[in-house]
Design a protein around this motif. Structure first.
Motif, PDB file in Angstrom:
ATOM      1  N   GLU A  46     -15.044 -16.066  11.036  1.00  0.00           N
ATOM      2  CA  GLU A  46     -14.565 -17.378  10.615  1.00  0.00           C
ATOM      3  C   GLU A  46     -14.767 -17.576   9.107  1.00  0.00           C
ATOM      4  O   GLU A  46     -13.851 -17.998   8.386  1.00  0.00           O
ATOM      5  N   GLY A  47     -15.950 -17.262   8.607  1.00  0.00           N
ATOM      6  CA  GLY A  47     -16.234 -17.392   7.181  1.00  0.00           C
ATOM      7  C   GLY A  47     -15.458 -16.399   6.338  1.00  0.00           C
ATOM      8  O   GLY A  47     -15.022 -16.718   5.218  1.00  0.00           O
ATOM      9  N   ARG A  53      -8.576 -16.813   2.757  1.00  0.00           N
ATOM     10  CA  ARG A  53      -7.561 -17.840   2.512  1.00  0.00           C
ATOM     11  C   ARG A  53      -7.796 -18.559   1.181  1.00  0.00           C
ATOM     12  O   ARG A  53      -6.849 -18.935   0.497  1.00  0.00           O
ATOM     13  N   LYS A  54      -9.047 -18.740   0.806  1.00  0.00           N
ATOM     14  CA  LYS A  54      -9.372 -19.433  -0.445  1.00  0.00           C
ATOM     15  C   LYS A  54      -8.971 -18.614  -1.674  1.00  0.00           C
ATOM     16  O   LYS A  54      -8.501 -19.169  -2.668  1.00  0.00           O
ATOM     17  N   TYR A  55      -9.171 -17.292  -1.625  1.00  0.00           N
ATOM     18  CA  TYR A  55      -9.005 -16.466  -2.824  1.00  0.00           C
ATOM     19  C   TYR A  55      -7.823 -15.495  -2.793  1.00  0.00           C
ATOM     20  O   TYR A  55      -7.572 -14.830  -3.798  1.00  0.00           O
ATOM     21  N   LYS A  56      -7.088 -15.403  -1.697  1.00  0.00           N
ATOM     22  CA  LYS A  56      -6.021 -14.394  -1.638  1.00  0.00           C
ATOM     23  C   LYS A  56      -4.934 -14.625  -2.674  1.00  0.00           C
ATOM     24  O   LYS A  56      -4.392 -13.669  -3.218  1.00  0.00           O
ATOM     25  N   TYR A  89     -10.347 -15.962  16.094  1.00  0.00           N
ATOM     26  CA  TYR A  89     -10.671 -16.400  14.730  1.00  0.00           C
ATOM     27  C   TYR A  89      -9.441 -16.565  13.834  1.00  0.00           C
ATOM     28  O   TYR A  89      -9.599 -16.837  12.653  1.00  0.00           O
ATOM     29  N   ASP A  90      -8.238 -16.381  14.381  1.00  0.00           N
ATOM     30  CA  ASP A  90      -6.994 -16.479  13.613  1.00  0.00           C
ATOM     31  C   ASP A  90      -7.076 -15.652  12.329  1.00  0.00           C
ATOM     32  O   ASP A  90      -6.716 -16.099  11.245  1.00  0.00           O
ATOM     33  N   VAL A  91      -7.567 -14.428  12.470  1.00  0.00           N
ATOM     34  CA  VAL A  91      -7.725 -13.529  11.324  1.00  0.00           C
ATOM     35  C   VAL A  91      -6.355 -13.128  10.789  1.00  0.00           C
ATOM     36  O   VAL A  91      -5.493 -12.685  11.537  1.00  0.00           O
ATOM     37  N   THR A  92      -6.189 -13.307   9.477  1.00  0.00           N
ATOM     38  CA  THR A  92      -4.946 -12.896   8.823  1.00  0.00           C
ATOM     39  C   THR A  92      -5.177 -11.796   7.786  1.00  0.00           C
ATOM     40  O   THR A  92      -4.215 -11.220   7.289  1.00  0.00           O
ATOM     41  N   LYS A 142     -26.837  -9.902   7.398  1.00  0.00           N
ATOM     42  CA  LYS A 142     -27.319 -11.285   7.478  1.00  0.00           C
ATOM     43  C   LYS A 142     -26.740 -12.184   6.386  1.00  0.00           C
ATOM     44  O   LYS A 142     -26.803 -13.402   6.483  1.00  0.00           O
ATOM     45  N   VAL A 143     -26.145 -11.592   5.346  1.00  0.00           N
ATOM     46  CA  VAL A 143     -25.537 -12.378   4.272  1.00  0.00           C
ATOM     47  C   VAL A 143     -24.208 -12.939   4.788  1.00  0.00           C
ATOM     48  O   VAL A 143     -23.287 -12.192   5.103  1.00  0.00           O
ATOM     49  N   LYS A 144     -24.150 -14.258   4.861  1.00  0.00           N
ATOM     50  CA  LYS A 144     -22.953 -14.920   5.384  1.00  0.00           C
ATOM     51  C   LYS A 144     -21.855 -14.945   4.331  1.00  0.00           C
ATOM     52  O   LYS A 144     -22.135 -14.919   3.123  1.00  0.00           O
ATOM     53  N   PRO A 145     -20.602 -15.016   4.772  1.00  0.00           N
ATOM     54  CA  PRO A 145     -19.482 -15.021   3.829  1.00  0.00           C
ATOM     55  C   PRO A 145     -19.520 -16.168   2.818  1.00  0.00           C
ATOM     56  O   PRO A 145     -18.983 -16.036   1.719  1.00  0.00           O
ATOM     57  N   ASP A 146     -20.174 -17.279   3.146  1.00  0.00           N
ATOM     58  CA  ASP A 146     -20.238 -18.401   2.204  1.00  0.00           C
ATOM     59  C   ASP A 146     -21.508 -18.381   1.344  1.00  0.00           C
ATOM     60  O   ASP A 146     -21.793 -19.339   0.627  1.00  0.00           O
TER      61      ASP A 146
END
Length: 159
Positions: A46-47, A53-56, A89-92, A142-146
């Motif tokens: 999800e992250g 989506r934010k940076y593509k 997760y609607d992964v694109t 353990k490092v999350k995408p955000d």
């Protein structure tokens, strides 16, 4: 060890089995992530999708690389993995065919990515690769995408 000079020197297969020349990402930063559908870290999809989506539009991409090397947490076929990623997760972002990221059958891309820092230890290890195809940073599962440090590194790589 890999004789490649860049992560973009490799060709792998897409989740549907078509060849994918990683050279297409040259000049763009990429986050390579070994993924699994049945892992405690699986919700990171999800992250990762939010980051993508934010940076593509700025040239950044994420490449998911399924691997069943840790706890048999990616047992499905490529088709099952693709369906899971899309439905759950609607992964694109691009997902490649399942490979080994450690061990005697390690895929050459991961031989390259792990030249410094050693073997991948678990699912959802992240390698940020710069526009030149060189590894900028590695982030453990353990490092999350955000995570602020990861986001800052991505933003710096985009500039």
């Amino acid at each position: 060890m890999s004789a490649a000079d860049s992560a973009y020197d490799f060709t792998m297969n897409s989740i549907t089995g078509q060849p994918v020349a990683l050279k297409q990402f040259e000049g763009k930063p990429v986050l390579f992530v070994n993924v699994a559908s049945k892992c405690g870290y699986t919700p990171q999809y999800e992250g990762l999708e939010a980051l993508y989506r934010k940076y593509k539009a700025k040239g950044f991409t994420i490449v998911g690389i399924p691997a069943n090397n840790f706890g048999s947490q990616e047992p499905g076929t490529n088709e099952e993995i693709a369906t899971f990623c899309k439905r759950t997760y609607d992964v694109t972002f691009p997902i490649l065919s399942k490979v080994d990221v450690v061990g005697p059958n390690i895929t050459p891309l991961y031989q390259y990515l792990t030249q410094t820092g050693g073997d991948v230890k678990w699912n959802f290890t992240k390698f940020l690769v710069g526009k030149d195809g060189k590894v900028i940073a590695r982030y453990e599962s353990k490092v999350k995408p955000d995570d602020a440090a990861l986001v800052a590194a991505i933003e710096a790589a985009i500039k």
